[in-house]
Enzyme design. Structure first.
Site, PDB file in Angstrom:
ATOM      1  N   ARG A   1      42.207 -17.343  39.154  1.00  0.00           N
ATOM      2  CA  ARG A   1      43.084 -16.780  38.123  1.00  0.00           C
ATOM      3  C   ARG A   1      44.523 -17.252  38.252  1.00  0.00           C
ATOM      4  O   ARG A   1      45.145 -17.668  37.263  1.00  0.00           O
ATOM      5  CB  ARG A   1      43.024 -15.256  38.174  1.00  0.00           C
TER       6      ARG A   1
ATOM      7  N   ASP B   1      50.427   2.491  32.250  1.00  0.00           N
ATOM      8  CA  ASP B   1      49.792   1.369  32.941  1.00  0.00           C
ATOM      9  C   ASP B   1      50.883   0.399  33.377  1.00  0.00           C
ATOM     10  O   ASP B   1      51.969   0.368  32.789  1.00  0.00           O
ATOM     11  CB  ASP B   1      48.780   0.658  32.034  1.00  0.00           C
TER      12      ASP B   1
END
Length: 300
Positions: free
Chosen positions: A49, A157
Site C-alpha cells: 500500500r 474517524d
C-alpha cells in the site's frame, strides 16, 4: 520523434525494497503519531500500500518517503492513515447490538428525551458511515420525532477520505445490504432502492454530526455519552493503548451508559472496575461504589 516514458513510469511498488529498518521507521511513526500498532505480520500489506504511494509521489524508497512524510505531515498524513487502516463495515453490522439497543437501551433514553432530557450517542471510528446511519435508523424507528428532541449522534474517524464519504451518505447498491425485515426501509426511501447509487434518508443525516478525531489524542467533546460504539478499532492498538482507551470510554459514560465493541475485542485492564458485561461485546457503566464481581473478563 515521440518521447519515451522514463523508466520510473514503469516502477511497481513491489520493486521498492522494504527492509526491517524501513518497517521499524514506519511502525514507529504510526505508533508515536496515532497510537497504531503495526504487527510484523502486516509488513507485506504496508509494503504494497505505501509502495504505491511512493510510486505516485515519484520518491525513491521508503527512507525518502519517511523524510517526505515528516516534512509534509499536514498534507500527507491523510494518505498515510488511509492506506494503513482497513475500512470494512456494512449496515447493521453485528446486528445483535442494534437489537439490544432497540429492545433495552434506547427506550428509556427516548423517554428521557421526550421529557426534555439530553441524549448523546457516539460512533467512534465511524468509517464510511454505515454504523452511525444504522444507529440513526434505530433511533428513528422508535422515535420518529427525534430531530425535534435533544437526541444527537456524533460520528468520528481519523481518516478524512472515508469521513467525507460518510458525510455524503451515498452508497453503491451493492454496499446497501441489510438484514431481512424492515431494516432497509429505516435507511432509504422506497424510491432509492432501485437506484445504482442510493442516498441515505435526510432525517437520518439530520441527527448526525461528523467530525475528524484521533481517538488517541485529546477529546474536545464536552459532556457524557449515553451510548458509545467503538467496534473493531482497538484491534489496531497494542494492549496498553487498548486499556487506556477502554478507561477513557468508561469515564465518558454516565452510570448505566453502554459501550459496544467489536466481536474480537474485550475490555481489559483498569476499565473492568468501571464496566460490567451487559451482552455480547456490550458493557454497562457500573454505579459509583458498585463492587466488581471477579471473573475471567480483563484478567489477561
Amino acid at each position: 520523434m515521440t518521447a519515451q516514458p522514463s523508466s520510473s513510469a514503469f516502477r511497481r511498488s513491489a520493486d521498492i525494497a522494504f527492509g526491517e529498518s524501513d518497517f521499524a521507521r514506519i511502525a514507529g511513526f504510526a505508533k508515536s503519531e496515532y497510537g497504531l500498532h503495526l504487527e510484523p505480520s502486516k509488513k507485506a500489506m504496508i509494503h504494497s500500500r505505501l509502495g504505491k504511494r511512493i510510486v505516485a509521489l515519484g520518491l525513491e524508497d521508503f527512507s525518502a518517503y519517511h523524510t517526505y512524510l515528516r516534512a509534509n505531515l499536514e498534507t500527507e498524513s491523510d494518505h498515510f492513515i488511509s492506506v494503513l487502516t482497513t475500512n470494512v463495515t456494512h449496515f447493521y453490522r453485528e446486528q445483535h447490538h442494534f437489537t439490544q439497543l432497540e429492545a433495552e437501551v434506547l427506550p428509556p433514553l427516548i423517554a428521557r428525551a421526550r421529557n426534555r432530557g439530553r441524549v448523546r450517542l457516539w460512533s467512534a471510528g465511524c468509517s464510511s458511515g454505515q454504523e452511525p446511519y444504522s444507529l440513526a435508523g434505530t433511533v428513528l424507528n422508535l422515535c420518529p420525532e427525534a430531530a425535534r428532541l435533544d437526541i444527537r449522534i456524533l460520528a468520528t474517524d481519523l481518516d478524512p477520505f472515508v469521513l467525507s464519504r460518510a458525510e455524503e451518505g451515498r452508497y453503491p447498491a451493492e454496499d446497501c445490504k441489510t438484514p431481512p425485515g424492515d431494516w432497509e426501509a429505516r435507511l432509504f426511501d422506497p424510491a432509492e432502492r432501485k437506484k445504482p447509487i442510493r442516498q441515505i434518508r435526510p432525517d437520518l443525516k439530520a441527527l448526525i454530526t461528523f467530525r475528524r478525531l484521533n481517538i488517541n489524542g485529546p477529546w474536545p467533546m464536552p459532556g457524557l455519552f449515553d451510548v458509545i460504539m467503538c467496534r473493531n478499532m482497538a484491534i489496531y492498538f497494542d494492549k496498553a493503548t487498548q486499556q487506556s482507551l477502554w478507561l477513557r470510554f468508561a469515564e465518558k459514560l454516565p452510570t448505566g451508559g453502554m459501550l459496544f465493541i467489536g466481536h474480537s475485542e474485550r475490555v481489559t485492564g483498569p476499565a473492568t472496575d468501571l464496566l460490567e458485561t451487559a451482552g455480547v461485546t456490550a458493557y454497562r457503566k457500573r454505579a459509583a461504589g458498585a463492587q466488581r464481581i471477579p471473573s475471567q473478563e480483563g484478567k489477561d
